[in-house]
Write a protein that holds these residues in place. Structure first.
Motif, PDB file in Angstrom:
ATOM      1  N   GLY A 186     117.761 -68.657  67.214  1.00 40.26           N
ATOM      2  CA  GLY A 186     118.580 -67.863  67.861  1.00 40.26           C
ATOM      3  C   GLY A 186     118.296 -67.348  69.103  1.00 40.26           C
ATOM      4  O   GLY A 186     119.093 -67.044  70.114  1.00 40.26           O
ATOM      5  N   ARG A 187     116.805 -67.271  69.307  1.00 41.62           N
ATOM      6  CA  ARG A 187     116.440 -66.879  70.566  1.00 41.62           C
ATOM      7  C   ARG A 187     116.133 -67.936  71.439  1.00 41.62           C
ATOM      8  O   ARG A 187     115.987 -67.713  72.958  1.00 41.62           O
ATOM      9  CB  ARG A 187     114.731 -65.966  70.244  1.00 41.62           C
ATOM     10  N   CYS A 188     116.202 -69.149  71.080  1.00 39.67           N
ATOM     11  CA  CYS A 188     116.246 -70.152  72.210  1.00 39.67           C
ATOM     12  C   CYS A 188     117.628 -70.288  72.774  1.00 39.67           C
ATOM     13  O   CYS A 188     118.264 -71.429  72.226  1.00 39.67           O
ATOM     14  CB  CYS A 188     115.547 -71.541  71.488  1.00 39.67           C
ATOM     15  N   ARG A 189     118.168 -69.719  73.759  1.00 34.78           N
ATOM     16  CA  ARG A 189     119.395 -69.924  74.079  1.00 34.78           C
ATOM     17  C   ARG A 189     119.370 -69.481  75.712  1.00 34.78           C
ATOM     18  O   ARG A 189     118.433 -68.636  75.979  1.00 34.78           O
ATOM     19  CB  ARG A 189     120.451 -69.069  73.541  1.00 34.78           C
ATOM     20  N   PRO A 190     120.558 -69.650  76.359  1.00 39.34           N
ATOM     21  CA  PRO A 190     120.527 -69.194  77.630  1.00 39.34           C
ATOM     22  C   PRO A 190     120.400 -67.612  77.782  1.00 39.34           C
ATOM     23  O   PRO A 190     121.219 -67.029  77.090  1.00 39.34           O
ATOM     24  CB  PRO A 190     121.472 -69.483  78.454  1.00 39.34           C
ATOM     25  N   GLY A 191     119.559 -66.971  78.592  1.00 38.12           N
ATOM     26  CA  GLY A 191     119.143 -65.708  78.606  1.00 38.12           C
ATOM     27  C   GLY A 191     118.380 -65.014  77.234  1.00 38.12           C
ATOM     28  O   GLY A 191     118.037 -64.006  77.387  1.00 38.12           O
ATOM     29  N   GLY A 192     117.866 -65.992  76.574  1.00 39.44           N
ATOM     30  CA  GLY A 192     116.853 -65.668  75.414  1.00 39.44           C
ATOM     31  C   GLY A 192     115.591 -65.653  75.788  1.00 39.44           C
ATOM     32  O   GLY A 192     115.119 -65.716  77.134  1.00 39.44           O
ATOM     33  N   THR A 193     114.858 -65.517  75.087  1.00 38.89           N
ATOM     34  CA  THR A 193     113.021 -65.217  75.380  1.00 38.89           C
ATOM     35  C   THR A 193     112.895 -66.863  75.613  1.00 38.89           C
ATOM     36  O   THR A 193     113.288 -67.969  75.327  1.00 38.89           O
ATOM     37  CB  THR A 193     112.474 -64.905  74.026  1.00 38.89           C
ATOM     38  N   HIS A 194     111.466 -66.896  76.042  1.00 45.40           N
ATOM     39  CA  HIS A 194     110.873 -68.084  76.446  1.00 45.40           C
ATOM     40  C   HIS A 194     109.279 -67.810  76.533  1.00 45.40           C
ATOM     41  O   HIS A 194     108.985 -66.727  76.503  1.00 45.40           O
ATOM     42  CB  HIS A 194     111.195 -68.767  77.880  1.00 45.40           C
ATOM     43  N   GLY A 195     108.732 -69.044  76.390  1.00 45.37           N
ATOM     44  CA  GLY A 195     107.079 -68.970  76.608  1.00 45.37           C
ATOM     45  C   GLY A 195     106.438 -69.088  75.182  1.00 45.37           C
ATOM     46  O   GLY A 195     106.952 -69.449  74.411  1.00 45.37           O
ATOM     47  N   TYR A 196     105.290 -68.628  75.174  1.00 42.20           N
ATOM     48  CA  TYR A 196     104.462 -68.680  73.922  1.00 42.20           C
ATOM     49  C   TYR A 196     104.826 -67.503  72.922  1.00 42.20           C
ATOM     50  O   TYR A 196     104.685 -66.225  73.175  1.00 42.20           O
ATOM     51  CB  TYR A 196     102.890 -68.218  74.291  1.00 42.20           C
ATOM     52  N   ASP A 197     105.324 -68.174  71.756  1.00 45.64           N
ATOM     53  CA  ASP A 197     105.691 -67.132  70.751  1.00 45.64           C
ATOM     54  C   ASP A 197     105.366 -67.831  69.320  1.00 45.64           C
ATOM     55  O   ASP A 197     105.908 -68.854  68.609  1.00 45.64           O
ATOM     56  CB  ASP A 197     107.197 -67.217  70.718  1.00 45.64           C
ATOM     57  N   PRO A 198     104.170 -67.801  68.914  1.00 42.96           N
ATOM     58  CA  PRO A 198     103.525 -68.387  67.623  1.00 42.96           C
ATOM     59  C   PRO A 198     104.287 -67.812  66.440  1.00 42.96           C
ATOM     60  O   PRO A 198     104.512 -66.633  66.545  1.00 42.96           O
ATOM     61  CB  PRO A 198     102.144 -68.034  67.702  1.00 42.96           C
ATOM     62  N   ALA A 199     104.131 -68.473  65.492  1.00 43.20           N
ATOM     63  CA  ALA A 199     104.727 -68.094  64.229  1.00 43.20           C
ATOM     64  C   ALA A 199     103.842 -66.920  63.466  1.00 43.20           C
ATOM     65  O   ALA A 199     102.566 -67.091  63.680  1.00 43.20           O
ATOM     66  CB  ALA A 199     104.881 -69.011  63.007  1.00 43.20           C
ATOM     67  N   PRO A 200     104.031 -65.798  63.063  1.00 40.74           N
ATOM     68  CA  PRO A 200     103.234 -64.771  62.272  1.00 40.74           C
ATOM     69  C   PRO A 200     102.581 -65.360  61.064  1.00 40.74           C
ATOM     70  O   PRO A 200     103.256 -66.054  60.426  1.00 40.74           O
ATOM     71  CB  PRO A 200     104.239 -63.741  61.788  1.00 40.74           C
ATOM     72  N   LEU A 201     101.103 -65.226  61.144  1.00 37.11           N
ATOM     73  CA  LEU A 201     100.553 -65.849  59.994  1.00 37.11           C
ATOM     74  C   LEU A 201     100.314 -64.969  58.865  1.00 37.11           C
ATOM     75  O   LEU A 201     100.117 -65.349  57.666  1.00 37.11           O
ATOM     76  CB  LEU A 201      99.150 -66.142  60.498  1.00 37.11           C
ATOM     77  N   THR A 202     100.676 -63.347  58.885  1.00 36.84           N
ATOM     78  CA  THR A 202     100.566 -62.594  57.889  1.00 36.84           C
ATOM     79  C   THR A 202     101.779 -62.021  57.760  1.00 36.84           C
ATOM     80  O   THR A 202     102.717 -61.779  58.558  1.00 36.84           O
ATOM     81  CB  THR A 202      99.345 -61.646  58.270  1.00 36.84           C
ATOM     82  N   ARG A 203     102.010 -61.707  56.514  1.00 40.16           N
ATOM     83  CA  ARG A 203     103.213 -60.823  56.285  1.00 40.16           C
ATOM     84  C   ARG A 203     103.024 -59.392  56.707  1.00 40.16           C
ATOM     85  O   ARG A 203     102.036 -58.738  56.430  1.00 40.16           O
ATOM     86  CB  ARG A 203     103.492 -60.821  54.721  1.00 40.16           C
ATOM     87  N   THR A 204     104.137 -58.658  57.156  1.00 40.04           N
ATOM     88  CA  THR A 204     104.190 -57.473  57.602  1.00 40.04           C
ATOM     89  C   THR A 204     104.975 -56.580  56.385  1.00 40.04           C
ATOM     90  O   THR A 204     105.582 -57.179  55.584  1.00 40.04           O
ATOM     91  CB  THR A 204     104.837 -57.331  58.962  1.00 40.04           C
ATOM     92  N   GLY A 205     105.256 -55.424  56.844  1.00 37.25           N
ATOM     93  CA  GLY A 205     106.057 -54.383  55.948  1.00 37.25           C
ATOM     94  C   GLY A 205     107.499 -54.632  56.295  1.00 37.25           C
ATOM     95  O   GLY A 205     108.168 -54.285  55.492  1.00 37.25           O
ATOM     96  N   SER A 206     107.803 -55.408  57.389  1.00 37.54           N
ATOM     97  CA  SER A 206     109.190 -55.723  57.371  1.00 37.54           C
ATOM     98  C   SER A 206     109.929 -56.375  56.540  1.00 37.54           C
ATOM     99  O   SER A 206     109.415 -57.271  55.934  1.00 37.54           O
ATOM    100  CB  SER A 206     109.259 -56.288  59.126  1.00 37.54           C
ATOM    101  N   PRO A 207     111.168 -55.877  56.181  1.00 36.96           N
ATOM    102  CA  PRO A 207     112.006 -56.734  55.282  1.00 36.96           C
ATOM    103  C   PRO A 207     112.203 -58.329  55.934  1.00 36.96           C
ATOM    104  O   PRO A 207     112.328 -58.436  57.024  1.00 36.96           O
ATOM    105  CB  PRO A 207     113.245 -56.065  55.166  1.00 36.96           C
ATOM    106  N   TRP A 208     112.589 -59.363  54.798  1.00 35.32           N
ATOM    107  CA  TRP A 208     112.654 -60.503  55.314  1.00 35.32           C
ATOM    108  C   TRP A 208     113.806 -60.708  56.251  1.00 35.32           C
ATOM    109  O   TRP A 208     114.042 -61.491  57.033  1.00 35.32           O
ATOM    110  CB  TRP A 208     112.872 -61.309  54.191  1.00 35.32           C
ATOM    111  N   TRP A 209     114.981 -59.934  56.248  1.00 34.17           N
ATOM    112  CA  TRP A 209     116.168 -60.131  56.927  1.00 34.17           C
ATOM    113  C   TRP A 209     115.965 -59.566  58.354  1.00 34.17           C
ATOM    114  O   TRP A 209     116.821 -59.752  59.085  1.00 34.17           O
ATOM    115  CB  TRP A 209     117.410 -59.392  56.171  1.00 34.17           C
ATOM    116  N   LYS A 210     114.836 -58.644  58.503  1.00 35.77           N
ATOM    117  CA  LYS A 210     114.620 -58.266  59.996  1.00 35.77           C
ATOM    118  C   LYS A 210     113.935 -59.199  60.731  1.00 35.77           C
ATOM    119  O   LYS A 210     112.881 -59.059  61.284  1.00 35.77           O
ATOM    120  CB  LYS A 210     113.793 -56.815  59.910  1.00 35.77           C
ATOM    121  N   ILE A 211     114.613 -60.399  61.241  1.00 34.82           N
ATOM    122  CA  ILE A 211     113.956 -61.336  61.755  1.00 34.82           C
ATOM    123  C   ILE A 211     113.547 -61.125  63.344  1.00 34.82           C
ATOM    124  O   ILE A 211     112.533 -61.697  64.002  1.00 34.82           O
ATOM    125  CB  ILE A 211     114.756 -62.804  61.650  1.00 34.82           C
ATOM    126  N   TRP A 212     114.262 -60.313  63.916  1.00 36.32           N
ATOM    127  CA  TRP A 212     113.809 -59.872  65.064  1.00 36.32           C
ATOM    128  C   TRP A 212     112.686 -58.867  65.267  1.00 36.32           C
ATOM    129  O   TRP A 212     111.909 -58.905  66.260  1.00 36.32           O
ATOM    130  CB  TRP A 212     114.992 -58.950  65.792  1.00 36.32           C
TER     131      TRP A 212
END
Length: 106
Positions: free
Chosen positions: A69-95
């Motif tokens: 969803g971020r890979c669109r015109p006007g979206g983000t670009h550059g280095y963006d690795p996958a998170p390797l550890t779980r955070t306290g954020s809920p699964w649906w808060k993908i942003w």
């Protein structure tokens, strides 16, 4: 090192990795021929593989959908690795996972 060289521990992860690998071998070259390329590094398919290996199929798939969803015109670009550890954020808060730095899964 990419997660392709790692064995998936569960059947669910294996199915997710197999589906992404099938996409990379079939549809990805077609998109590339038409000029559709990923704006991020690593590519969205590699991000999805890393996210599934680190977070599991469900959460990793949601993270991959957020990345696509971020890979669109006007979206983000550059280095963006996958998170390797779980955070306290809920699964649906993908942003909430955007821009987390970390080494690739070895």
């Amino acid at each position: 090192m990419c997660c392709q060289k790692k064995n998936a521990q569960t059947p669910q992860k294996w199915i997710g990795i197999a589906a992404i690998t099938a996409y990379r071998w079939t549809l990805s070259p077609v998109f590339y021929a038409f000029g559709v390329r990923c704006r991020h590094e690593p590519s969205c398919s590699l991000y999805a593989m890393d996210a599934i290996m680190a977070q599991g199929l469900w959460r990793g798939s949601w993270l991959a959908l957020g990345r696509i969803g971020r890979c669109r015109p006007g979206g983000t670009h550059g280095y963006d690795p996958a998170p390797l550890t779980r955070t306290g954020s809920p699964w649906w808060k993908i942003w909430a996972f955007r821009g987390t730095d970390g080494p690739a899964i070895e």
